[in-house]
Design a protein around this motif. Structure first.
Motif, PDB file in Angstrom:
ATOM      1  N   GLU A  69       1.015  -1.030  -0.134  1.00  0.00           N
ATOM      2  CA  GLU A  69       0.296   0.141   0.122  1.00  0.00           C
ATOM      3  C   GLU A  69       1.117   0.994  -0.197  1.00  0.00           C
ATOM      4  OE1 GLU A  69      -2.421  -3.383   1.733  1.00  0.00           O
ATOM      5  OE2 GLU A  69      -0.732  -2.420   2.183  1.00  0.00           O
ATOM      6  N   ALA A  70       1.547   1.244   0.538  1.00  0.00           N
ATOM      7  CA  ALA A  70       2.861   2.570   0.633  1.00  0.00           C
ATOM      8  C   ALA A  70       3.436   2.629  -0.733  1.00  0.00           C
ATOM      9  CB  ALA A  70       4.205   2.662   1.918  1.00  0.00           C
ATOM     10  N   SER A  71       4.186   1.437  -1.088  1.00  0.00           N
ATOM     11  CA  SER A  71       4.080   1.405  -2.750  1.00  0.00           C
ATOM     12  C   SER A  71       3.913   1.936  -3.363  1.00  0.00           C
ATOM     13  CB  SER A  71       4.743  -0.183  -2.720  1.00  0.00           C
ATOM     14  OG  SER A  71       5.524   0.074  -3.958  1.00  0.00           O
ATOM     15  N   VAL A  72       2.521   1.947  -3.717  1.00  0.00           N
ATOM     16  CA  VAL A  72       1.392   2.512  -4.433  1.00  0.00           C
ATOM     17  C   VAL A  72       1.228   4.100  -4.249  1.00  0.00           C
ATOM     18  CG1 VAL A  72      -0.868   2.076  -4.852  1.00  0.00           C
ATOM     19  CG2 VAL A  72       0.047   0.440  -4.604  1.00  0.00           C
ATOM     20  N   VAL A  73       0.996   4.471  -2.610  1.00  0.00           N
ATOM     21  CA  VAL A  73       0.849   5.720  -2.818  1.00  0.00           C
ATOM     22  C   VAL A  73       2.280   6.245  -3.178  1.00  0.00           C
ATOM     23  CG1 VAL A  73       0.612   7.534  -0.553  1.00  0.00           C
ATOM     24  CG2 VAL A  73      -0.882   4.896  -1.124  1.00  0.00           C
ATOM     25  N   TYR A  74       3.134   5.783  -3.083  1.00  0.00           N
ATOM     26  CA  TYR A  74       4.818   6.363  -3.266  1.00  0.00           C
ATOM     27  C   TYR A  74       4.805   6.986  -4.521  1.00  0.00           C
ATOM     28  CZ  TYR A  74       9.803   7.972  -3.587  1.00  0.00           C
ATOM     29  OH  TYR A  74      10.610   8.089  -3.321  1.00  0.00           O
ATOM     30  N   GLY A  75       4.570   6.125  -5.511  1.00  0.00           N
ATOM     31  CA  GLY A  75       4.399   5.714  -6.622  1.00  0.00           C
ATOM     32  C   GLY A  75       3.339   7.163  -6.985  1.00  0.00           C
ATOM     33  N   ILE A  76       1.636   7.180  -6.796  1.00  0.00           N
ATOM     34  CA  ILE A  76       1.348   8.242  -7.107  1.00  0.00           C
ATOM     35  C   ILE A  76       1.581   9.781  -6.612  1.00  0.00           C
ATOM     36  CG2 ILE A  76      -1.341   9.305  -6.120  1.00  0.00           C
ATOM     37  CD1 ILE A  76      -2.270   6.550  -5.589  1.00  0.00           C
ATOM     38  N   PHE A  77       2.674   9.343  -5.778  1.00  0.00           N
ATOM     39  CA  PHE A  77       3.208  10.693  -4.913  1.00  0.00           C
ATOM     40  C   PHE A  77       4.224  10.973  -6.934  1.00  0.00           C
ATOM     41  CE2 PHE A  77       6.605  13.207  -3.520  1.00  0.00           C
ATOM     42  CZ  PHE A  77       5.927  14.598  -2.620  1.00  0.00           C
ATOM     43  N   LEU A  78       4.555  10.629  -6.691  1.00  0.00           N
ATOM     44  CA  LEU A  78       6.050  10.911  -7.665  1.00  0.00           C
ATOM     45  C   LEU A  78       5.071  10.689  -8.961  1.00  0.00           C
ATOM     46  CD1 LEU A  78       8.260   7.670  -6.842  1.00  0.00           C
ATOM     47  CD2 LEU A  78       8.291  10.459  -7.443  1.00  0.00           C
ATOM     48  N   TYR A  79       4.354  10.703  -9.070  1.00  0.00           N
ATOM     49  CA  TYR A  79       3.039  10.859 -10.905  1.00  0.00           C
ATOM     50  C   TYR A  79       2.482  12.131 -10.947  1.00  0.00           C
ATOM     51  CZ  TYR A  79       0.231   9.081 -14.949  1.00  0.00           C
ATOM     52  OH  TYR A  79      -0.031   9.770 -16.211  1.00  0.00           O
ATOM     53  N   THR A  80       2.241  12.623  -9.921  1.00  0.00           N
ATOM     54  CA  THR A  80       1.518  13.485  -9.778  1.00  0.00           C
ATOM     55  C   THR A  80       1.657  15.096  -9.953  1.00  0.00           C
ATOM     56  OG1 THR A  80       0.515  13.092  -7.185  1.00  0.00           O
ATOM     57  CG2 THR A  80      -0.743  12.829  -8.500  1.00  0.00           C
ATOM     58  N   HIS A  81       3.200  14.527  -9.070  1.00  0.00           N
ATOM     59  CA  HIS A  81       4.255  15.546  -9.081  1.00  0.00           C
ATOM     60  C   HIS A  81       5.460  15.658 -10.948  1.00  0.00           C
ATOM     61  CE1 HIS A  81       3.194  16.013  -4.816  1.00  0.00           C
ATOM     62  NE2 HIS A  81       3.817  17.513  -4.373  1.00  0.00           N
ATOM     63  N   ARG A  82       4.909  15.097 -11.297  1.00  0.00           N
ATOM     64  CA  ARG A  82       5.539  15.166 -12.125  1.00  0.00           C
ATOM     65  C   ARG A  82       6.739  14.260 -12.655  1.00  0.00           C
ATOM     66  NH1 ARG A  82       1.574  18.721 -11.898  1.00  0.00           N
ATOM     67  NH2 ARG A  82       3.515  20.699 -11.166  1.00  0.00           N
ATOM     68  N   GLN A  83       7.747  13.739 -11.457  1.00  0.00           N
ATOM     69  CA  GLN A  83       8.671  13.136 -11.676  1.00  0.00           C
ATOM     70  C   GLN A  83       8.429  11.660 -12.184  1.00  0.00           C
ATOM     71  OE1 GLN A  83      11.361  15.012 -10.109  1.00  0.00           O
ATOM     72  NE2 GLN A  83       9.767  16.645 -10.137  1.00  0.00           N
ATOM     73  N   TYR A  84       8.412  11.627 -13.957  1.00  0.00           N
ATOM     74  CA  TYR A  84       7.820  10.406 -14.571  1.00  0.00           C
ATOM     75  C   TYR A  84       8.705   9.421 -14.787  1.00  0.00           C
ATOM     76  CZ  TYR A  84       4.101  13.646 -15.528  1.00  0.00           C
ATOM     77  OH  TYR A  84       2.683  14.202 -15.908  1.00  0.00           O
TER      78      TYR A  84
END
Length: 212
Positions: A69-84
């Motif tokens: 769950e933490a990994s999914v959320v961290y991925g969303i953090f990177l994605y939404t901050h455009r750190q593609y």
């Protein structure tokens, strides 16, 4: 499982996805994945500061639930901050540990958003691998595979996969768009547009109590 139902509505590009996400987050405010997925769907209207506040809180909640769950959320953090590029690398590591994770797959666009060499090819390879692992009866992965074939210009394969996906789940928006694109490239023209218009007209807008 609530997460599976809601994630599949998001994966289907369903009109009831956002209402379901809001309902899930309201009913389970302690669920970090629910909070983060809602942010993922609504991030276009949020400032970077608001994104950070919401996702830091979501990450803290997700950590209490588990590593996945933490990994999914961290991925969303990177994605939404455009750190593609970072998001893409994170997804590769995530899927190595949690293959077939449909919530994480909602960020596959990170690969095509990268400007660096090789990312699109790595993303394509990841989708192929995950679809093979999930199996042909997984309509979300079949749909993502169909769209990958569209982007590769493999229209016949894309059309076949899209038809297969729609046979499993007719409301798959990814498959519907893949079919329309493939048919357009094959010269279907107005017929492809009519098909997609018909699909959009039938899009459910009300939340449901159960999913596929």
């Amino acid at each position: 499982m609530v997460e599976r139902v809601v994630v599949r509505e998001v994966a289907a590009l369903s009109g009831r996805a956002l209402p379901l996400l809001r309902s899930w987050q309201a009913e389970q405010p302690e669920c970090g994945v629910a909070r983060a997925l809602l942010v993922l769907q609504t991030s276009g209207g949020m400032s970077d500061e608001a994104l950070k506040v919401e996702l830091v809180a979501a990450f803290e909640a997700a950590q209490a639930a588990g590593a996945r769950e933490a990994s999914v959320v961290y991925g969303i953090f990177l994605y939404t901050h455009r750190q593609y590029p970072l998001a893409a690398e994170h997804l590769l590591a995530h899927f190595a540990q949690w293959p077939g994770d449909e919530a994480a797959a909602l960020m596959l666009g990170a690969f095509s958003a990268c400007t660096g060499p090789g990312y699109r090819q790595r993303g394509d390879a990841l989708v192929e691998e995950q679809y093979a692992l999930a199996g042909p009866e997984s309509w979300p992965w079949a749909g993502w595979m169909a769209w990958t074939r569209v982007e590769q210009g493999r229209t016949e394969d894309a059309h076949q996969l899209a038809e297969h996906t729609l046979g499993l789940y007719p409301r798959s928006g990814v498959a519907a768009h893949a079919r329309a694109h493939a048919e357009h490239e094959q010269g279907a023209g107005t017929a492809a547009i009519a098909f997609l218009d018909g699909w959009l007209a039938g899009d459910p807008q009300e939340p449901c109590s159960s999913g596929t």
